[in-house]
Scaffold this motif. Sequence first.
Motif, short mmCIF file in Angstrom:
data_model
loop_
_atom_site.label_atom_id
_atom_site.label_comp_id
_atom_site.label_asym_id
_atom_site.label_seq_id
_atom_site.Cartn_x
_atom_site.Cartn_y
_atom_site.Cartn_z
N THR A 81 0.84 -1.19 0.00
CA THR A 81 0.00 0.00 0.00
C THR A 81 0.88 1.24 0.00
OG1 THR A 81 -0.12 0.06 2.43
CG2 THR A 81 -1.85 -1.17 1.26
N ILE A 82 0.32 2.35 -0.49
CA ILE A 82 1.05 3.62 -0.56
C ILE A 82 0.15 4.73 -0.02
CG2 ILE A 82 2.20 5.30 -2.05
CD1 ILE A 82 2.77 2.99 -3.99
N THR A 83 0.64 5.48 0.95
CA THR A 83 -0.09 6.61 1.52
C THR A 83 0.70 7.88 1.26
OG1 THR A 83 -0.91 5.16 3.28
CG2 THR A 83 -1.16 7.53 3.60
N THR A 84 0.01 8.93 0.84
CA THR A 84 0.67 10.19 0.51
C THR A 84 0.28 11.28 1.50
OG1 THR A 84 0.67 9.62 -1.84
CG2 THR A 84 1.01 11.93 -1.27
N HIS A 85 1.29 12.05 1.97
CA HIS A 85 1.07 13.18 2.87
C HIS A 85 1.65 14.43 2.22
CE1 HIS A 85 -0.03 10.59 6.34
NE2 HIS A 85 0.82 9.75 5.77
N GLU A 86 0.85 15.47 2.13
CA GLU A 86 1.32 16.75 1.61
C GLU A 86 1.79 17.62 2.78
OE1 GLU A 86 1.60 17.16 -1.57
OE2 GLU A 86 0.55 15.27 -2.00
N ILE A 87 3.00 18.15 2.68
CA ILE A 87 3.61 18.94 3.75
C ILE A 87 4.05 20.27 3.18
CG2 ILE A 87 5.37 18.98 5.55
CD1 ILE A 87 5.65 15.93 5.17
N LYS A 88 3.65 21.36 3.83
CA LYS A 88 4.06 22.69 3.36
C LYS A 88 4.68 23.46 4.52
CE LYS A 88 2.46 26.78 0.82
NZ LYS A 88 3.46 26.60 -0.24
N PHE A 89 5.86 24.01 4.28
CA PHE A 89 6.52 24.87 5.25
C PHE A 89 6.19 26.32 4.91
CE2 PHE A 89 9.98 21.42 5.09
CZ PHE A 89 9.31 20.66 6.04
#
Length: 531
Positions: free
Chosen positions: A128-136
């Motif tokens: 399985t693949i899980t994606t997290h979007e991260i913004k600084f």
Amino acid sequence: MNLKHLFTCILIYTLTGYTSFGQIIQTQRFEEDIKSDENGFTVFSLKKEGLALIREKEPEERRKKKWQLEIIDTTLSKVWSTELEIESKLTLVGYEYNPKHLYLLFREGADTYIHTYSLLNVNFEEKTITTHEIKFEVDFKLSHFTMAGGSAVFGGYISNEPAVLLYDQSVTLPKVLPGLFIRQMKLLDVKANQNESFNVLLLENIDKENSNLIVRTFDNKGSLIFDDKISVDPRFVIQTGMTSVLERDELILIGTYTSGKARPSSGFFSAVVDPFADEPLHYNDFGSMSHFLDYLPAKKVAKIKAKTQKLKRNGQLPSYSASVIPYRIEERKDGFYFLAEVYHSSSGASSNPYSYGSNYYNPSSMYGYYPYGLNSMNSNNRYYNAPYNSGNMVGNADVQMIESVVVKLGDNGKIEKDASLKFANLRQDNLEQIGDFAVDGDSILLIYRKENEIFYKSQIGDTIDIKPIKQSKVLVKSDHEYLRGQRETEGTIRHWYGNSFYVWGYQNIKDSKKLLDKTRRVFYVNRISLE
């Protein structure tokens, strides 16, 4: 196919009275045909769980591009192959491995320091693949990336002051760890421990006469576990530093120092961290080590050693220095083993490119923050996650790689012995790890690859029983196949786990039994086992 005939080779040597490496064999091989216009693979170690292979494929849509990800086990059998659809504006910049998980870090944005990141959590056991979007939302220059349990840890600089940001996958915004925004600080290392905590190593420069190494360990939620400060001898300048990962009870610091700001390294420093005692830094100059100078002619070594001892007797600092870059620490029951490499750059670039971090690929390509350029993904394994292989590129330079050095340290953090392996006229256009090592009892085996040759040497003890350098071919799949060429700059050899290495690259192969068939270009991975 006769596997015994295929893979058995190289050398058997026995030493009476010592534990040593015996036979070295190439036991498995993985191959995949690659067209000349296709992107090549990069290889990530999953330790005892295998290897991950990844490459960018040609985009089928303007907004999307495909990445091919393959997982192979320790027998080099493919267990999973999948395609990732990634936004075209994202670039792969880093990775990390935790048991059953591979983390891939992609970055968006090249014209500003305020970036959006995409963190892919690949569970290769459950597929399985899980994606997290991260913004600084800050001007953040990223230099380090690692994973502490399920938390992503980012080290770097905000307005030229060190900062560490923590992203817990259960929250929305990264957390900024307090107490790091000090202008006199330099971030040396961010390292995840085996117990899901992580270390931050800082250099505090108060003034010309006062500097300290500061090590802080946090849990994976960002809570401080302990904080220790070690004073630096005012005669020396710390250049690099790294920590171990608490596979043992002790936490060790090791790196390079110099006796002058503009000079290459003078030696290695080391210390065992004890927050309840005033532990000293141990300084070991290169001229006093047993095998560091083995790449030089014997007469020159004798002169350097004699001059070093004379200067020290007179209360002066040793004068010998060399350009050295550290790579990894291996923790074992009998102590710590530390790998570094000696190099020489003939360009005008700095000989001390030491602002770098683990598990992160070449910050220079993203920010212009470092004076080196990004190289092709088809080149060597520039995403390699061992510490300090983060793309310290000497752009368009002629870098001569001189030797690998392995230093063994005891429980007290003092150097007990060292071993080295001289490289055979090995030049490249960037500064990157060449060799690696494995330990078995009293024996240290050092190894590297050049083109289709594997060079290696076993050292037992400190000053005796040093075996000469041997070499062997990178073996192909069958005895009726032969090489029609191999690109020297593509592929490398790395320690895998235990007494195993993996070597990978690209070969043009011709089958002598199929005269009408064209030459095949293949991507290969060979497993090298030490017995």
